[in-house]
Design an enzyme around this catalytic site. Structure first.
Site, PDB file in Angstrom:
ATOM      1  N   GLU A  33       0.837  -1.208   0.000  1.00 32.54           N
ATOM      2  CA  GLU A  33       0.000   0.000   0.000  1.00 32.54           C
ATOM      3  C   GLU A  33       0.875   1.263   0.000  1.00 32.54           C
ATOM      4  O   GLU A  33       0.594   2.230  -0.700  1.00 32.54           O
ATOM      5  CB  GLU A  33      -0.908   0.006   1.234  1.00 32.54           C
ATOM      6  CG  GLU A  33      -2.032  -1.020   1.162  1.00 32.54           C
ATOM      7  CD  GLU A  33      -2.667  -1.272   2.522  1.00 32.54           C
ATOM      8  OE1 GLU A  33      -3.903  -1.237   2.597  1.00 32.54           O
ATOM      9  OE2 GLU A  33      -1.927  -1.503   3.497  1.00 32.54           O
ATOM     10  N   PHE A  34       1.925   1.177   0.787  1.00 30.97           N
ATOM     11  CA  PHE A  34       2.819   2.329   0.870  1.00 30.97           C
ATOM     12  C   PHE A  34       3.445   2.627  -0.500  1.00 30.97           C
ATOM     13  O   PHE A  34       3.469   3.762  -0.958  1.00 30.97           O
ATOM     14  CB  PHE A  34       3.927   2.053   1.907  1.00 30.97           C
ATOM     15  CG  PHE A  34       4.869   3.215   2.101  1.00 30.97           C
ATOM     16  CD1 PHE A  34       4.586   4.217   3.020  1.00 30.97           C
ATOM     17  CD2 PHE A  34       6.045   3.314   1.347  1.00 30.97           C
ATOM     18  CE1 PHE A  34       5.448   5.297   3.188  1.00 30.97           C
ATOM     19  CE2 PHE A  34       6.900   4.388   1.515  1.00 30.97           C
ATOM     20  CZ  PHE A  34       6.610   5.378   2.438  1.00 30.97           C
ATOM     21  N   ASP A  35       3.937   1.568  -1.149  1.00 34.06           N
ATOM     22  CA  ASP A  35       4.580   1.757  -2.445  1.00 34.06           C
ATOM     23  C   ASP A  35       3.609   2.329  -3.470  1.00 34.06           C
ATOM     24  O   ASP A  35       3.988   3.137  -4.311  1.00 34.06           O
ATOM     25  CB  ASP A  35       5.159   0.428  -2.955  1.00 34.06           C
ATOM     26  CG  ASP A  35       6.390   0.043  -2.158  1.00 34.06           C
ATOM     27  OD1 ASP A  35       6.961   0.939  -1.491  1.00 34.06           O
ATOM     28  OD2 ASP A  35       6.782  -1.144  -2.180  1.00 34.06           O
ATOM     29  N   GLU A 110      21.329  10.815  29.870  1.00 37.05           N
ATOM     30  CA  GLU A 110      20.993  10.221  28.576  1.00 37.05           C
ATOM     31  C   GLU A 110      22.027   9.161  28.242  1.00 37.05           C
ATOM     32  O   GLU A 110      23.141   9.197  28.744  1.00 37.05           O
ATOM     33  CB  GLU A 110      21.054  11.292  27.472  1.00 37.05           C
ATOM     34  CG  GLU A 110      19.993  12.347  27.601  1.00 37.05           C
ATOM     35  CD  GLU A 110      20.274  13.539  26.695  1.00 37.05           C
ATOM     36  OE1 GLU A 110      20.877  13.365  25.608  1.00 37.05           O
ATOM     37  OE2 GLU A 110      19.908  14.652  27.087  1.00 37.05           O
ATOM     38  N   LYS A 112      24.776   7.532  25.804  1.00 34.03           N
ATOM     39  CA  LYS A 112      25.706   8.095  24.821  1.00 34.03           C
ATOM     40  C   LYS A 112      25.689   7.161  23.614  1.00 34.03           C
ATOM     41  O   LYS A 112      26.328   6.119  23.613  1.00 34.03           O
ATOM     42  CB  LYS A 112      27.099   8.215  25.423  1.00 34.03           C
ATOM     43  CG  LYS A 112      28.053   9.005  24.561  1.00 34.03           C
ATOM     44  CD  LYS A 112      29.311   9.359  25.338  1.00 34.03           C
ATOM     45  CE  LYS A 112      30.281  10.162  24.503  1.00 34.03           C
ATOM     46  NZ  LYS A 112      30.737   9.509  23.293  1.00 34.03           N
ATOM     47  N   ASP A 114      26.385   5.533  20.137  1.00 36.31           N
ATOM     48  CA  ASP A 114      27.707   5.392  19.530  1.00 36.31           C
ATOM     49  C   ASP A 114      27.593   5.357  18.006  1.00 36.31           C
ATOM     50  O   ASP A 114      27.426   4.311  17.397  1.00 36.31           O
ATOM     51  CB  ASP A 114      28.344   4.097  20.045  1.00 36.31           C
ATOM     52  CG  ASP A 114      29.833   4.067  19.775  1.00 36.31           C
ATOM     53  OD1 ASP A 114      30.380   5.108  19.373  1.00 36.31           O
ATOM     54  OD2 ASP A 114      30.443   3.002  19.960  1.00 36.31           O
ATOM     55  N   TYR A 223      20.087  17.398  21.350  1.00 35.03           N
ATOM     56  CA  TYR A 223      20.513  18.733  21.789  1.00 35.03           C
ATOM     57  C   TYR A 223      19.958  19.783  20.849  1.00 35.03           C
ATOM     58  O   TYR A 223      20.136  19.691  19.633  1.00 35.03           O
ATOM     59  CB  TYR A 223      22.047  18.757  21.778  1.00 35.03           C
ATOM     60  CG  TYR A 223      22.737  20.016  22.254  1.00 35.03           C
ATOM     61  CD1 TYR A 223      22.237  20.786  23.291  1.00 35.03           C
ATOM     62  CD2 TYR A 223      23.947  20.413  21.674  1.00 35.03           C
ATOM     63  CE1 TYR A 223      22.909  21.912  23.731  1.00 35.03           C
ATOM     64  CE2 TYR A 223      24.636  21.535  22.114  1.00 35.03           C
ATOM     65  CZ  TYR A 223      24.106  22.285  23.142  1.00 35.03           C
ATOM     66  OH  TYR A 223      24.783  23.388  23.559  1.00 35.03           O
ATOM     67  N   LYS A 310      32.324   7.508  30.257  1.00 35.29           N
ATOM     68  CA  LYS A 310      32.583   6.447  29.276  1.00 35.29           C
ATOM     69  C   LYS A 310      32.710   5.103  29.977  1.00 35.29           C
ATOM     70  O   LYS A 310      33.412   4.986  30.976  1.00 35.29           O
ATOM     71  CB  LYS A 310      33.878   6.749  28.510  1.00 35.29           C
ATOM     72  CG  LYS A 310      33.808   8.036  27.721  1.00 35.29           C
ATOM     73  CD  LYS A 310      33.453   7.772  26.282  1.00 35.29           C
ATOM     74  CE  LYS A 310      34.697   7.518  25.505  1.00 35.29           C
ATOM     75  NZ  LYS A 310      34.661   7.810  24.127  1.00 35.29           N
ATOM     76  N   CYS A 404      67.556  -4.512  14.364  1.00 38.87           N
ATOM     77  CA  CYS A 404      66.391  -4.031  13.615  1.00 38.87           C
ATOM     78  C   CYS A 404      65.891  -5.128  12.665  1.00 38.87           C
ATOM     79  O   CYS A 404      66.679  -5.686  11.896  1.00 38.87           O
ATOM     80  CB  CYS A 404      66.765  -2.781  12.820  1.00 38.87           C
ATOM     81  SG  CYS A 404      65.418  -2.212  11.775  1.00 38.87           S
ATOM     82  N   CYS A 407      66.592  -3.630   8.887  1.00 38.10           N
ATOM     83  CA  CYS A 407      67.906  -3.371   8.290  1.00 38.10           C
ATOM     84  C   CYS A 407      69.050  -4.046   9.039  1.00 38.10           C
ATOM     85  O   CYS A 407      70.204  -3.954   8.633  1.00 38.10           O
ATOM     86  CB  CYS A 407      68.156  -1.867   8.178  1.00 38.10           C
ATOM     87  SG  CYS A 407      68.392  -1.080   9.772  1.00 38.10           S
ATOM     88  N   CYS A 422      65.815   1.954  16.185  1.00 38.80           N
ATOM     89  CA  CYS A 422      66.821   1.648  15.184  1.00 38.80           C
ATOM     90  C   CYS A 422      67.462   2.977  14.799  1.00 38.80           C
ATOM     91  O   CYS A 422      66.780   3.882  14.323  1.00 38.80           O
ATOM     92  CB  CYS A 422      66.169   1.007  13.952  1.00 38.80           C
ATOM     93  SG  CYS A 422      67.309   0.985  12.556  1.00 38.80           S
ATOM     94  N   CYS A 428      67.226   2.785   6.715  1.00 39.39           N
ATOM     95  CA  CYS A 428      66.336   1.697   7.129  1.00 39.39           C
ATOM     96  C   CYS A 428      64.997   1.921   6.424  1.00 39.39           C
ATOM     97  O   CYS A 428      64.366   2.958   6.615  1.00 39.39           O
ATOM     98  CB  CYS A 428      66.206   1.765   8.651  1.00 39.39           C
ATOM     99  SG  CYS A 428      64.997   0.642   9.344  1.00 39.39           S
TER     100      CYS A 428
END
Ligand code: IVH
Length: 665
Positions: A33-35, A110, A112, A114, A223, A310, A404, A407, A422, A428
């Site tokens: 119906e929506f379509d 509230e 947070k 993500d 906000y 957090k 290293c 090298c 190094c 290097c």
């Protein structure tokens, strides 16, 4: 009913069905119906372009055309919140507020959410633009993408909204939608997304809005900003915003009377977060009264009336199979753990940082151990400990490398530093490649060259160091894979263009240890030329404001190295900028002879920057107000005495925007 009326009727109906479905999650009609309604509207709008409306629900399907995003300045800068991680921090936050505010007040707690933050601006009830955070001052205009998110109203309901306002929120994927989308992708042989937050922000920056339209993005608003908000309470305004058609998850928001109740809210959600249908990474606490918010004001970076708590990063345990050693551009060696793959906060993790030899010894980490890993702010997760109870007989102590891995040069470890280095700076290959990558990067010389290109040029022996970049010819580039006339010319042009990059950025681009962007600026402004800097002694250097012993040592050592000196000399010959150019003649003298006082904190510029602008434009920055003062530039939280004095002397008081207008006049 005429055609225009039918179009209007369809738009209203479709908006309402969208709202019921996407905001209230209460579908009222079937998809079929929506379509039908939508198709009728599309048909009528195509036949009657004179009734075009950018806020029509047909505009939500997106377009196949690629569009570059324009940067737009935020009406209100987009600040972030300061973070806390403990109950104690929350108590301190409460204490700080109570030092300023003596009357009773309430907090709003509230979740947070993500995802990626978004700033929506509405004028007369219609969405006029949607901006990303960007650098907080300017953001990318992603309106066309945002319009495809059905829970974001293009036209508002009711009529209690301000004529012009901005609303901020978070765009994200619901956990279930994300999973479904990935299953679908897998079925179609498309790569699956690793992490919901990153794919939400990645999707928003897709330059093809019809792709965005196909992804099930959600948006929660948290906000409101305007000159004339309807009430003095943050939560009451959010409730009104909900009635205008925005998705505000009121069932997860609470107004409380004390910090103890805030802590109870935090604890509750820390425990129950996994039951939520979306991901959160903490709790946001705000002072409810807007009047009190105003009184508390902002620091340079964030509001004093709000804070983010957090949650601790998720940890998982897995087996450490082997260790690789990576060499960075400064020569620092980082041990990286190869792990038995494990799922952590939505991503499969195979590698994690082991930091350095000291950390390995401190935790007594051995090969084949079960280690705990955690995701911090960095891209690569880190090993934070070891489960010794599970240690098997196969566990082997780790023998840290002494040479290293790239090298073969013997590594050194300086007093007081945790990492091995190094010292073969110019011989290097990971160091050279790292330096090249840093040199061309956007904040340094801004040369249009991808990491893969550097890799190619390097392995083909076309460049051995930074100075070789400037010897590149188009013919050299054309010999490489994937290079065409245009891409080769682009590189040549951007190399030429980079010769105009100012000294401070060239200095940053050289990659001297501890000389980041800010330090490079300070050094360039103080010493003016590379020769002055080259000849500066340790004492000359530490005499400069903000330059300490570590930086001074590093600069002296850099110029004591023959290879560094040679490189700088060659770059000078090539024509890079090694002197500060004072462009006095190009700036106007709009503040000529004016005496100006700055007070308070500002959102766009630091006081130091304002001062510089005044001086550059012929004015004088003075600290106290007198009859001779021409302007008082008033920021947030300035003391009342200055304001009163200025008023009583009839001195012109201007804000940051007015200051900029005068300056550009
Ligand atoms: S309020 C000036 N409320 O967290 C205050 N932010 O640094 C504006 N975020 O990236 C932020 N959920 O996008 C606020 N309920 C919430 C939030 C929230 C998520 C994000 C925000 C920003 C960061 C805060």
């Amino acid at each position: 009913m005429n055609i225009e009326q039918r179009i209007e009727q369809l738009r209203t109906q479709i908006d309402e069905y969208n709202y019921k479905y996407y905001v209230l999650s209460q579908p009222e009609i079937t998809d079929f119906e929506f379509d039908n309604l939508l198709n009728e509207l599309i048909d009528l709008e195509t036949k009657h372009p004179e009734f075009y409306d950018p806020a029509s629900p047909t505009q939500r399907v997106g377009s196949d055309l690629n569009s570059e995003f324009q940067e737009v300045e935020h009406i209100y800068p987009m600040l972030s919140l300061s973070n806390t991680y403990s109950e104690e921090d929350l108590m301190d936050f409460d204490k700080r507020i109570k030092k300023i505010i003596t009357q009773e007040f309430q907090y709003v707690c509230e979740l947070k959410y993500d995802g990626a933050s978004i700033s929506l601006t509405y004028e007369n009830g219609r969405l006029i633009h949607a901006l990303t955070r960007g650098d907080g001052v300017k953001g990318d205009n992603i309106t066309n993408n945002v319009k495809t998110i059905k829970s974001i109203p293009l036209k508002l309901k009711k009529n209690t909204y301000p004529d012009l306002f901005t609303v901020r929120g978070e765009i994200f994927f619901n956990t279930a939608d994300f999973k479904r989308m990935n299953e679908e992708r897998e079925k179609n042989g498309e790569p699956v997304f690793a992490n919901a937050r990153n794919s939400a922000s990645g999707t928003l920056k897709t330059q093809n809005s019809s792709i965005v339209a196909k992804r099930p993005l959600e948006c929660f608003l948290y906000y409101l900003l305007s000159n004339n908000l309807p009430t003095n309470s943050h939560l009451d305004n959010l409730k009104l915003a909900h009635s205008w058609g925005f998705k505000v998850p009121l069932q997860y928001i609470e107004r409380v009377n004390s910090i103890e109740e805030v802590i109870a809210f935090v604890d509750k959600w820390d425990e129950q977060r996994s039951e939520l249908p979306f991901e959160i990474d903490g709790i946001v606490i705000k002072v409810d009264s807007l009047e009190l918010q105003k009184e508390l004001g902002f620091t340079a970076k964030s509001p004093r009336w709000a804070i983010a708590y957090k949650f601790k990063a998720e940890q998982v345990e897995t087996r450490l199979m082997s260790i690789d050693y990576q060499v960075g551009r400064t020569g620092a060696v980082t041990p990286v753990a190869n792990l038995e793959p494990v799922l952590l906060a939505g991503t499969t993790v195979k590698r994690a940082s082991l930091h350095n030899a000291e950390q390995i010894a401190y935790h007594d980490i051995r090969l084949n151990d079960f280690v705990y890993i955690e995701k911090g702010g960095e891209i690569i997760p880190k090993v934070v400990g070891v489960n010794k109870e599970k240690r098997s007989p196969e566990a082997e102590p780790i023998k840290y490398i002494s040479n290293c891995p790239a090298c073969g040069t013997e590594l050194i470890k300086k007093e007081g530093e945790a990492k091995h280095f190094c010292p073969n700076e110019y011989g290097c290959s990971p160091q050279i490649r790292g330096k090249l990558e840093h040199f061309v990067s956007r904040k340094a010389m801004d040369i249009n060259m991808a990491q893969a290109t550097i890799e190619q040029l390097f392995t083909n022996g076309l460049i051995k160091d930074i100075t070789d970049l400037y010897a590149l010819r188009k013919e050299d580039l054309l010999k490489l894979d994937r290079f065409a006339e245009k891409s080769a010319q682009n590189i040549i042009d951007s190399l030429e263009e980079s010769k105009k990059i100012p000294f401070e950025r060239v200095l940053f681009a050289l990659g001297i240890r501890f000389v980041g962007e800010t330090v490079a600026k300070t050094l360039a402004r103080h010493f003016k030329t590379i020769d002055n800097l080259k000849n500066a002694s340790y004492d000359d250097l530490i005499a400069v404001n903000e330059i300490g012993g570590v930086i001074a040592d590093s600069v002296v050592q850099f110029f004591n190295t023959e290879a560094s000196r040679n490189m700088v000399e060659k770059l000078q010959e090539i024509g890079l900028q090694f002197e500060v150019i004072e462009n006095t003649e190009t700036t106007n003298k709009s503040f000529d002879g004016k005496s100006i006082v700055i007070s308070g904190t500002f959102t766009k510029f630091s006081r130091e920057e304002l001062k510089e602008m005044i001086e550059k434009h012929g004015g004088k920055n003075v600290s106290s107000i007198s009859k001779k003062t021409d302007y008082l530039v008033a920021g947030e939280n300035m003391g009342p005495s200055k304001l009163e004095k200025a008023q009583s002397l009839g001195i012109k008081i201007i804000n940051e925007e007015e200051f900029m207008e005068l300056l550009n006049a």
